[in-house]
Design a protein around this motif. Structure first.
Motif, PDB file in Angstrom:
ATOM      1  N   UNK B   1       0.685  -0.938   0.031  1.00  0.00           N
ATOM      2  CA  UNK B   1      -0.327   0.024  -0.055  1.00  0.00           C
ATOM      3  C   UNK B   1       0.595   1.070   0.029  1.00  0.00           C
ATOM      4  N   UNK B   2       0.778   2.139  -0.997  1.00  0.00           N
ATOM      5  CA  UNK B   2       1.225   3.573  -1.240  1.00  0.00           C
ATOM      6  C   UNK B   2       0.925   4.251   0.532  1.00  0.00           C
ATOM      7  N   UNK B   3       2.071   5.919   0.785  1.00  0.00           N
ATOM      8  CA  UNK B   3       1.528   6.366   1.813  1.00  0.00           C
ATOM      9  C   UNK B   3       1.053   7.344   1.724  1.00  0.00           C
ATOM     10  N   UNK B  33      21.464  -0.496  -6.184  1.00  0.00           N
ATOM     11  CA  UNK B  33      20.876  -0.758  -7.463  1.00  0.00           C
ATOM     12  C   UNK B  33      19.855  -1.200  -6.779  1.00  0.00           C
ATOM     13  N   UNK B  34      19.572  -2.202  -5.415  1.00  0.00           N
ATOM     14  CA  UNK B  34      18.500  -2.783  -4.833  1.00  0.00           C
ATOM     15  C   UNK B  34      17.208  -1.530  -4.504  1.00  0.00           C
ATOM     16  N   UNK B  35      18.551  -0.355  -3.725  1.00  0.00           N
ATOM     17  CA  UNK B  35      18.358   0.898  -2.962  1.00  0.00           C
ATOM     18  C   UNK B  35      16.937   1.196  -4.621  1.00  0.00           C
ATOM     19  N   UNK B  38      13.675  -0.404  -4.601  1.00  0.00           N
ATOM     20  CA  UNK B  38      12.494  -0.943  -3.615  1.00  0.00           C
ATOM     21  C   UNK B  38      11.872   0.587  -3.482  1.00  0.00           C
ATOM     22  N   UNK B  39      12.446   2.132  -4.206  1.00  0.00           N
ATOM     23  CA  UNK B  39      11.757   3.016  -3.643  1.00  0.00           C
ATOM     24  C   UNK B  39      10.761   3.668  -5.187  1.00  0.00           C
ATOM     25  N   UNK B  42       9.149   0.771  -9.238  1.00  0.00           N
ATOM     26  CA  UNK B  42       7.104   0.602 -10.215  1.00  0.00           C
ATOM     27  C   UNK B  42       7.146   1.521 -10.543  1.00  0.00           C
ATOM     28  N   UNK B  43       8.217   2.600 -11.362  1.00  0.00           N
ATOM     29  CA  UNK B  43       7.994   3.500 -11.998  1.00  0.00           C
ATOM     30  C   UNK B  43       9.142   4.015 -12.983  1.00  0.00           C
ATOM     31  N   UNK B 236      17.274  10.397  -8.685  1.00  0.00           N
ATOM     32  CA  UNK B 236      15.693  11.721  -9.019  1.00  0.00           C
ATOM     33  C   UNK B 236      14.509  10.767  -9.527  1.00  0.00           C
ATOM     34  N   UNK B 238      13.211   9.285  -7.993  1.00  0.00           N
ATOM     35  CA  UNK B 238      11.360   9.223  -7.298  1.00  0.00           C
ATOM     36  C   UNK B 238      10.855  10.669  -7.383  1.00  0.00           C
ATOM     37  N   UNK B 239      11.990  12.009  -7.617  1.00  0.00           N
ATOM     38  CA  UNK B 239      11.552  13.325  -8.195  1.00  0.00           C
ATOM     39  C   UNK B 239      11.030  13.685  -9.225  1.00  0.00           C
ATOM     40  N   UNK B 241       9.238  11.149 -10.736  1.00  0.00           N
ATOM     41  CA  UNK B 241       7.561  10.742 -10.195  1.00  0.00           C
ATOM     42  C   UNK B 241       7.001  11.516  -9.809  1.00  0.00           C
ATOM     43  N   UNK B 242       7.541  12.607  -8.156  1.00  0.00           N
ATOM     44  CA  UNK B 242       6.640  13.289  -7.839  1.00  0.00           C
ATOM     45  C   UNK B 242       6.100  14.561  -9.147  1.00  0.00           C
TER      46      UNK B 242
ATOM     47  N   UNK C  29      16.677   4.295  -0.571  1.00  0.00           N
ATOM     48  CA  UNK C  29      16.218   3.241  -0.345  1.00  0.00           C
ATOM     49  C   UNK C  29      17.461   3.161   1.116  1.00  0.00           C
ATOM     50  N   UNK C  51       9.491  17.342  -0.307  1.00  0.00           N
ATOM     51  CA  UNK C  51       7.958  18.049  -0.676  1.00  0.00           C
ATOM     52  C   UNK C  51       7.305  16.630  -0.654  1.00  0.00           C
ATOM     53  N   UNK C  54       6.980  11.105   0.525  1.00  0.00           N
ATOM     54  CA  UNK C  54       6.929  10.159   0.344  1.00  0.00           C
ATOM     55  C   UNK C  54       5.109   9.461   0.384  1.00  0.00           C
ATOM     56  N   UNK C  57       6.013   6.062  -2.557  1.00  0.00           N
ATOM     57  CA  UNK C  57       6.735   4.640  -2.674  1.00  0.00           C
ATOM     58  C   UNK C  57       5.792   4.201  -1.308  1.00  0.00           C
ATOM     59  N   UNK C  58       6.350   3.134  -1.256  1.00  0.00           N
ATOM     60  CA  UNK C  58       5.187   2.121  -0.382  1.00  0.00           C
ATOM     61  C   UNK C  58       5.316   2.448   1.283  1.00  0.00           C
ATOM     62  N   UNK C  59       3.944   2.028   1.961  1.00  0.00           N
ATOM     63  CA  UNK C  59       4.086   2.446   3.289  1.00  0.00           C
ATOM     64  C   UNK C  59       5.136   2.265   4.113  1.00  0.00           C
ATOM     65  N   UNK C  61       7.854   1.231   3.309  1.00  0.00           N
ATOM     66  CA  UNK C  61       9.362   1.973   3.251  1.00  0.00           C
ATOM     67  C   UNK C  61       9.537   3.072   3.991  1.00  0.00           C
ATOM     68  N   UNK C  98      -2.296   9.547   9.041  1.00  0.00           N
ATOM     69  CA  UNK C  98      -1.795   9.246   8.061  1.00  0.00           C
ATOM     70  C   UNK C  98      -0.122   9.043   8.659  1.00  0.00           C
ATOM     71  N   UNK C 102       2.415   6.424   9.302  1.00  0.00           N
ATOM     72  CA  UNK C 102       3.897   6.302   8.892  1.00  0.00           C
ATOM     73  C   UNK C 102       5.138   6.206   9.617  1.00  0.00           C
TER      74      UNK C 102
END
Lengths: 256, 256, 256
Positions: B1-3, B33-35, B38-39, B42-43, B236, B238-239, B241-242, C29, C51, C54, C57-59, C61, C98, C102
């Motif tokens: 589940x996403x936050x 690579x794993x980090x 992990x974060x 999915x994107x 970057x 995750x950035x 994706x935001x 990660x 920003x 949070x 990503x998955x809860x 993490x 939430x 978290x």
């Protein structure tokens, strides 16, 4: 076995004794130290724990990182700034002992943030060698205003003097940012005149700090892949190796 | 589940088949690579092992990273520079075999550092598809002087030709730095005229290299979050994706 | 035990209640989160999940990272942008719940991307405190055009108002890049006039975002090592500490 071994590339490895690479560790944890040697360990000759970062963490972390690096045949040393502070505080002997205890096997001698007489500088180089450390000395000032006052003649003379005193290599200062210092102008481009004079005296014993990619490219194209380069960001260690071996656009077909 | 799932945001995921993201791996170790997956796994749609970095490390590391990435449904390929070198050395078949052996499932076809006739380029794209690879081709030169000589008409024509030959996507070159190349000027700002012409032909099959945040923002605001972007630094992911989903200041309330 | 403990350095630790450091986590990660606290955990007071990262990503993490950070006595909070979006969507109560679930123990209240009336802003600060959160509020706009329209009088007045409403600290906005915003000009240099007025009202309750090294140096040299600094890149956490304690060239012999 390497990937893509059948491709021709410029032969390069640290056991070939040419083209030294010095990487900057500015506070890595163990996961990143381990990643660094896993991907680039075979190409890294020196790892510097930048400036006073080694004195800012637990002994245990320094010892563990030194072990990881030494297991990959990498020489390690704390930044010269730390030695300068120890000298100012008249704690040189303690400094040597602690540096050994932490597992470093090299020492950087510099006066980038302080002033050392030639006599003291020569003596520190001599003592460090006598204690069994590999010694790299550094020419240059951290403060650009002071650094610009050093004539190229003075730089050359200090290089010769350091080597005569026992330095294994002499580093040309450029800091972490590589701009407005040493052989670089405000945009980080090479000042040709300064470089040409250094070229004349020979670069075998010199390590050029070259944090920016364009500096690495220009020095490799000028002196060949065997040029010694330092202050490389830990995330750029593999990129540097591709530049040396002709596997990145900037040097494809231009090095041998 | 996403936050924070209850917040409205622009829906985006790689399974939605819009808005592809290509991340640059320039020599990551396994922890990083794993980090990364992990974060941001999915994107991420593509991970490129930049230029010749894949040929600079042990096979084993490449194979393990490819496994980590594929387990997260990410397509991976070595940089086009490596293919160019293989073609120059007349080792294309070995290159395809080794690329398969290492676990890559895509190929980048480019002539950024070398020259390829249209006939050879088309043939390489065709052969790569025939071998079962997903194919991305790249338009542009690594050297800015050469890149600027490519007229927008030539770029457009090469895009059409590549797709006709079997390219799944065409990348608009910007290198790791994103300045003075392709659709960007010396400061990394978009050259509107060039972009408008590309916009006319449609951007569904294009991936814009956009390493700088301002480039990502401008392209998302112009084309929407579904624009395909590449050469994103691994830190970057995750950035980006935001930015796509309206969760960073630059795009809050401006995307949908 | 620290390495090189015998050297004099400016005493500094987060338990000394001076010189707070806020680090930016933009999507780390677990390996990197763990490295961060391993090397710099004892100096970090706050970690901001920048920003809307949070919510990307998955809860799981987020929860695990919060645990790692809290085990090192670090306060954590999601970026103010996320709160702004929640307020716009009239989901403030869900947001508080939430954020607690978290594992965050602090909240950032800002209106960098949206507009809040003074009444709502004061109320949000009050409510967050009432829910048991540590509260930092931020003064400034993400958009430089809007940010430049805020007079220094307005900034000062909002600082006083926020503290009166219950903010534990007030952050002076500079974003991740630190240019053309708040107290910085287009090159990232400090605008002295603005800073002097803030200096007059006292900086104990202020946290200056200072992502660039030269900003960190200038603020430490002006206000001393006890100045509160934020938006520090996670890879610069140890470097910042060396600047505070006089172990890097820029501050050697200049701090106490």
């Amino acid at each position: 076995m390497h990937a893509y071994e059948f491709l021709n590339k410029v032969p390069h490895s640290k056991t070939s004794s040419t083209g030294l690479s010095m990487i900057l560790d500015k506070g890595l944890g163990l996961n990143n130290a381990s990643d660094l040697v896993q991907s680039a360990g075979e190409y890294i000759d020196f790892i510097k724990f930048g400036w006073g970062t080694a004195a800012t963490v637990e002994s245990d972390l320094v010892i563990k990182k030194n072990k990881i690096y030494h297991d990959n045949k990498i020489l390690t040393y704390p930044g010269g700034t730390l030695l300068e502070i120890a000298i100012q505080e008249k704690k040189l002997d303690l400094f040597f002992k602690e540096t050994s205890r932490l597992g470093f096997n090299a020492i950087e001698v510099s006066d980038g943030s302080t002033s050392l007489s030639k006599k003291i500088r020569d003596n520190v180089i001599f003592l460090a060698r006598e204690k069994g450390f590999f010694v790299v000395s550094e020419v240059g000032k951290k403060n650009p205003l002071l650094d610009h006052k050093i004539s190229i003649e003075t730089r050359v003379s200090q290089i010769h003097s350091d080597i005569a005193s026992g330095s294994n290599f002499v580093i040309i200062e450029a800091r972490e940012a590589g701009k407005n210092i040493g052989i670089y102008d405000e945009s980080g481009n090479i000042i040709s005149q300064e470089l040409d004079i250094l070229a004349e005296i020979g670069t075998d014993k010199l390590i050029f700090e070259a944090p920016l990619k364009k500096q690495q490219v220009d020095l490799i194209l000028k002196f060949g892949p065997q040029v010694n380069l330092g202050n490389i960001a830990s995330t750029d260690a593999i990129s540097l190796e591709t530049l040396r071996t002709g596997l990145r656009g900037d040097t494809v077909g231009k090095v041998k």
